[in-house]
Design a protein around this motif. Structure first.
Motif, mmCIF file in Angstrom:
data_model
loop_
_atom_site.group_PDB
_atom_site.id
_atom_site.type_symbol
_atom_site.label_atom_id
_atom_site.label_comp_id
_atom_site.label_asym_id
_atom_site.label_seq_id
_atom_site.Cartn_x
_atom_site.Cartn_y
_atom_site.Cartn_z
ATOM 1 N N GLU A 257 28.290 -45.977 22.344
ATOM 2 C CA GLU A 257 29.459 -45.480 22.117
ATOM 3 C C GLU A 257 29.560 -44.708 20.681
ATOM 4 O OE1 GLU A 257 34.198 -46.029 22.754
ATOM 5 O OE2 GLU A 257 32.846 -47.492 22.993
ATOM 6 N N GLN A 273 31.066 -41.640 25.207
ATOM 7 C CA GLN A 273 30.313 -42.853 25.738
ATOM 8 C C GLN A 273 29.172 -42.284 26.693
ATOM 9 O OE1 GLN A 273 33.436 -45.003 27.839
ATOM 10 N NE2 GLN A 273 34.067 -45.815 26.000
ATOM 11 N N GLN A 307 31.353 -44.009 13.514
ATOM 12 C CA GLN A 307 30.836 -45.347 13.971
ATOM 13 C C GLN A 307 30.110 -45.131 15.238
ATOM 14 O OE1 GLN A 307 33.913 -48.389 14.958
ATOM 15 N NE2 GLN A 307 32.814 -49.876 13.778
ATOM 16 N N LEU A 309 28.344 -47.794 18.372
ATOM 17 C CA LEU A 309 28.510 -49.097 18.986
ATOM 18 C C LEU A 309 27.630 -48.961 19.955
ATOM 19 C CD1 LEU A 309 31.788 -48.038 18.451
ATOM 20 C CD2 LEU A 309 32.075 -50.477 19.496
ATOM 21 N N ASP A 311 26.055 -51.718 23.162
ATOM 22 C CA ASP A 311 26.496 -52.786 23.799
ATOM 23 C C ASP A 311 27.805 -53.276 23.459
ATOM 24 O OD1 ASP A 311 24.535 -52.645 25.550
ATOM 25 O OD2 ASP A 311 23.350 -54.248 24.618
ATOM 26 N N ALA A 312 28.731 -52.566 22.992
ATOM 27 C CA ALA A 312 30.072 -52.797 22.787
ATOM 28 C C ALA A 312 30.395 -53.478 21.450
ATOM 29 C CB ALA A 312 30.900 -53.616 23.504
ATOM 30 N N LYS A 313 29.029 -53.429 20.502
ATOM 31 C CA LYS A 313 29.203 -54.006 19.117
ATOM 32 C C LYS A 313 28.906 -52.934 18.233
ATOM 33 C CE LYS A 313 27.374 -58.689 20.779
ATOM 34 N NZ LYS A 313 26.165 -59.450 20.925
ATOM 35 N N PRO A 314 29.615 -52.927 17.022
ATOM 36 C CA PRO A 314 29.288 -51.795 15.972
ATOM 37 C C PRO A 314 27.823 -52.122 15.222
ATOM 38 C CG PRO A 314 31.679 -52.999 15.622
ATOM 39 C CD PRO A 314 30.831 -53.589 16.774
ATOM 40 N N VAL A 315 27.069 -51.047 15.295
ATOM 41 C CA VAL A 315 25.947 -51.316 14.622
ATOM 42 C C VAL A 315 25.811 -50.224 13.584
ATOM 43 C CG1 VAL A 315 24.810 -52.117 16.732
ATOM 44 C CG2 VAL A 315 25.074 -49.551 16.353
ATOM 45 N N THR A 316 24.909 -50.690 12.578
ATOM 46 C CA THR A 316 24.736 -49.693 11.492
ATOM 47 C C THR A 316 23.130 -49.117 11.763
ATOM 48 O OG1 THR A 316 26.067 -50.790 10.073
ATOM 49 C CG2 THR A 316 24.453 -49.537 8.948
ATOM 50 N N LEU A 326 17.216 -51.716 18.373
ATOM 51 C CA LEU A 326 18.258 -52.107 19.296
ATOM 52 C C LEU A 326 17.952 -51.531 20.686
ATOM 53 C CD1 LEU A 326 20.868 -50.362 17.101
ATOM 54 C CD2 LEU A 326 21.058 -52.828 17.842
#
Length: 494
Positions: A257, A273, A307, A309, A311-316, A326
């Motif tokens: 996302e 998405q 931003q 995301l 798997d629904a988690k924020p990532v950098t 990832l």
């Protein structure tokens, strides 16, 4: 002007041309078509002096001739224009046009004024916008090809071998090139046009020679044949057998996302998405920001806002290694410069992203590496002699299959494909399309950037259209059509 009879060529004992005849007449465009690996570029390189045939005879203006090098070919008036321009990017245009024989003022060195003036006259003859003092690195691929054509004309070339020169060009740039081709034809030049784009072949060619597996299948007149017949001759089966059946996709949970992603003037406030098992198409005109969005997601360029995301988690994602960890892979638009190590072996390219998986006590297990590369080559039907072969020796479509192999080896959850069939013939394109379908059926999610509208419409479950760095429209795949997508891409849609 050129008569090639019985051309045969082998690499490492494998015959790639099996007695091909090609005649190039003044005032004619002779198209040479075939699948990747059929031998069409090899014919051009034999006439252009890059290779020397193991059998057969090439005659120039009726005289049997041994063409030992590209330099000798240009001295005979034969110029080979490659798919990827062979220029000196850090030099100016006039230096490229007259590379190797600059006008001099004796001991006072190069006559810069005369060189730039002559280069300007040749570029003017071609109708080019390029200036003699422009640095080549700052030019588009289309303009770099104009520089190569100008260099050929500076040698008074009368035979031009255009080897997939339109593969990297936009439709507008192709038409500009064809204006030059028609002008050269009117001037009495002989032109060979190597291509896999049949719509271009039928718009510019006076004759068409079809190659398949190194053999000459037919030579035809365009108005006496059809694209469907040419495809059948190229691949040995009907055009209808190469299409994709429509598929129905049931929306699943998002895997990737993007929220409000921005990068300076390149793109702004991009949100979307990508769902599990989905093919999400990204359309738009060249320069709309599609590639830049992909590079930001993959960590090649740092976004200035927004931003991501996973798997629904924020990532950098600061660098490609973060994306790879990832489970994100990227097949880049320019495979030769950004996707492959051209001088290295096929097996080394295949293992390059997942090399750690072949390590044993800090040493690479070359046997397992070769076996794995062979397995992927078999799976993707890559035409090669051996996985020990340098990847630069493969045709464009088979090089693309090696790029795909190296990413499939990492088993990514998300695969970003930027122009996955650029420079690929119709048979290899169909195989890549079927592979994409196979991957999403297995649960992979794919984001595909494509300027090929039939490809975008045929593959995508949803299509996002970008314009001037923003998302301009979204279509469900079954509802989209070429006109709607183009209206959105050019700002005509509400």
């Amino acid at each position: 002007m050129v008569s090639a009879k019985g051309l045969r060529m082998s690499f490492a004992g494998v015959e790639v041309l099996k007695g091909v005849d090609v005649d190039l007449f003044p005032g004619e465009v002779h198209a040479i078509v075939g699948e990747n690996g059929a031998g069409k570029s090899t014919v051009a390189k034999l006439i252009g002096g890059v290779y020397q045939p193991v059998a057969g005879q090439i005659s120039i203006s009726g005289a049997p001739t041994q063409i030992g090098s590209p330099r000798q070919a240009i001295q005979l008036g034969v110029a080979l224009i490659h798919q990827e321009p062979l220029t000196f990017p850090d030099l100016e245009v006039s230096e490229n046009v007259f590379a190797g024989y600059q006008p001099s003022r004796g001991v006072r060195g190069v006559d810069w004024k005369a060189m730039r003036q002559e280069a300007g006259q040749i570029l003017g003859r071609l109708g080019s916008r390029v200036k003699p003092t422009d640095r080549v690195a700052n030019l588009s691929i289309a303009d770099q090809q104009m520089v190569e054509l100008a260099a050929a004309l500076s040698h008074n070339a009368k035979v031009f071998l255009l080897d997939e020169t339109t593969a990297s060009l936009t439709p507008k740039e192709v038409e500009e090139l064809f204006v030059i081709v028609r002008k050269l034809r009117e001037d009495g030049c002989a032109l060979a046009f190597v291509s896999h784009r049949l719509e271009e072949v039928f718009s510019i060619a006076d004759r068409i020679t079809v190659l398949r597996d190194g053999e000459q299948v037919a030579t035809l007149i365009p108005n006496e044949t059809s694209p469907e017949e040419i495809v059948r001759l190229m691949v040995g089966r009907d055009h209808s057998d190469l299409g994709l059946a429509p598929r129905s996709y049931q929306a699943q949970e998002p895997v990737l996302e993007v929220k409000g992603l921005s990068r300076g003037s390149k793109f702004h406030d991009v949100s979307f998405q990508l769902r599990r098992g989905e093919i999400l198409g990204l359309g738009g005109m060249v320069g709309a920001g599609r590639t830049e969005v992909c590079e930001a997601i993959f960590g090649i360029a740092r976004p200035t806002g927004g931003q991501v995301l996973f798997d629904a988690k924020p990532v950098t994602i600061r660098k490609p290694a973060d994306a790879i960890r990832l489970g994100i892979g990227l097949v880049p638009e320019d495979r030769q410069h950004n996707g492959l190590f051209m001088p290295m072996q096929i097996k080394e390219n295949t293992s390059s992203v997942g090399l750690a998986g072949f390590a044993r006590a800090s040493w690479v297990d070359r046997g397992r590496e070769g076996k794995t590369a062979t397995e992927y080559a078999t799976r993707l039907r890559t035409k090669l002699r051996s996985v020990l072969q340098p990847v630069k020796e493969l045709s464009g479509g088979n090089q693309q299959k090696v790029v795909l192999s190296k990413w499939l080896l990492t088993k990514p959850k998300v695969l970003i494909l930027d122009e996955p069939t650029r420079g690929v013939d119709i048979g290899a394109k169909a195989e890549i399309h079927m592979l994409i379908r196979e991957l999403v059926e297995q649960g992979m999610s794919i984001l595909i950037v494509s300027s090929d509208l039939p490809e975008l419409l045929g593959l995508s479950d949803r299509i996002l259209v970008m314009r001037q760095g923003r998302i301009a429209a979204e279509f469900k795949g079954v509802e989209a059509d070429a006109e709607s997508v183009m209206r959105a891409a050019t700002g005509q849609a509400a």
